[in-house]
Design an enzyme around this catalytic site. Structure first.
Site, PDB file in Angstrom:
ATOM      1  N   ASP A  26     -12.578   6.580 -48.184  1.00 54.84           N
ATOM      2  CA  ASP A  26     -12.850   5.356 -48.935  1.00 54.84           C
ATOM      3  C   ASP A  26     -12.414   5.552 -50.384  1.00 54.84           C
ATOM      4  O   ASP A  26     -12.619   6.618 -50.968  1.00 54.84           O
ATOM      5  CB  ASP A  26     -14.347   5.015 -48.866  1.00 54.84           C
ATOM      6  CG  ASP A  26     -14.628   3.589 -49.285  1.00 54.84           C
ATOM      7  OD1 ASP A  26     -14.984   2.776 -48.414  1.00 54.84           O
ATOM      8  OD2 ASP A  26     -14.485   3.288 -50.491  1.00 54.84           O
ATOM      9  N   ILE A  27     -11.840   4.512 -50.962  1.00 54.29           N
ATOM     10  CA  ILE A  27     -11.322   4.611 -52.336  1.00 54.29           C
ATOM     11  C   ILE A  27     -12.454   4.725 -53.360  1.00 54.29           C
ATOM     12  O   ILE A  27     -12.249   5.219 -54.478  1.00 54.29           O
ATOM     13  CB  ILE A  27     -10.417   3.387 -52.653  1.00 54.29           C
ATOM     14  CG1 ILE A  27      -9.459   3.683 -53.782  1.00 54.29           C
ATOM     15  CG2 ILE A  27     -11.234   2.136 -52.915  1.00 54.29           C
ATOM     16  CD1 ILE A  27      -8.356   2.652 -53.932  1.00 54.29           C
ATOM     17  N   VAL A  86     -13.711  -6.278 -46.395  1.00 53.55           N
ATOM     18  CA  VAL A  86     -12.369  -6.210 -45.808  1.00 53.55           C
ATOM     19  C   VAL A  86     -12.449  -6.704 -44.359  1.00 53.55           C
ATOM     20  O   VAL A  86     -13.153  -6.101 -43.531  1.00 53.55           O
ATOM     21  CB  VAL A  86     -11.809  -4.771 -45.863  1.00 53.55           C
ATOM     22  CG1 VAL A  86     -10.410  -4.732 -45.250  1.00 53.55           C
ATOM     23  CG2 VAL A  86     -11.780  -4.257 -47.295  1.00 53.55           C
ATOM     24  N   HIS A 136     -14.169  -2.019 -39.301  1.00 50.62           N
ATOM     25  CA  HIS A 136     -14.173  -0.624 -39.744  1.00 50.62           C
ATOM     26  C   HIS A 136     -15.583  -0.064 -39.685  1.00 50.62           C
ATOM     27  O   HIS A 136     -16.565  -0.786 -39.834  1.00 50.62           O
ATOM     28  CB  HIS A 136     -13.612  -0.477 -41.161  1.00 50.62           C
ATOM     29  CG  HIS A 136     -14.256  -1.361 -42.181  1.00 50.62           C
ATOM     30  ND1 HIS A 136     -13.933  -2.692 -42.316  1.00 50.62           N
ATOM     31  CD2 HIS A 136     -15.200  -1.114 -43.121  1.00 50.62           C
ATOM     32  CE1 HIS A 136     -14.653  -3.220 -43.293  1.00 50.62           C
ATOM     33  NE2 HIS A 136     -15.446  -2.278 -43.796  1.00 50.62           N
TER      34      HIS A 136
END
Ligand code: 5GP
Length: 126
Positions: free
Chosen positions: A39-40, A106, A110
């Protein structure tokens, strides 16, 4: 086909672009069915996202429309990533946000995989 009542899949969502290699990601695992990457904005020492490669926005969509091979492949990938990251012991958390009340940002299905420290109990209302 999208499940009735759910929004159509957006081909330009961030994870679709990561899948196509248009946006870089720190990949930790990839196979025919799934991609896993860091994850960013990590919220734990280990924070990895696992996504199916197919165009599914939600669990409802995925469970209704994906093939058995896609579903099996995705679930196996989640388990493999957790094992390969050494999270089985002392444990970790899987979390999947769906829609507005779930806080999903998003719109590509996920699973968040959190680990690396004690994570407390269940959910927060922050
Ligand atoms: P959601 O709220 O949809 O369950 O979680 C979306 C996650 O995607 C967030 O934790 C966010 O930090 C992560 N994210 C958003 N954009 C990017 C990106 O460009 N690259 C990566 N690796 N993660 C992203």
């Amino acid at each position: 086909m999208p499940v009735s009542g759910l929004p159509p899949y957006d081909d330009n969502n961030i994870f679709a672009r990561i899948l196509r290699g248009e946006i870089p990601s720190k990949r930790v695992y990839e196979d025919e069915w799934a991609l896993a990457f860091h994850d960013i904005a990590p919220q734990a020492p280990v924070h990895v996202l696992v996504i199916p490669k197919g165009k599914y926005c939600s669990f409802a969509d995925f469970s209704a429309s994906a093939s058995d091979a896609e579903i099996g492949g995705f679930i196996r990938a989640v388990g493999k990533v957790a094992r390969d990251l050494g999270l089985e012991d002392p444990g970790y958390r899987l979390l999947a946000n769906m829609g507005q009340h779930g806080g999903q940002e998003v719109p590509h299905l996920h699973v968040h995989l959190f680990g690396g420290r004690g994570l407390g109990r269940m959910i927060s209302d922050r």
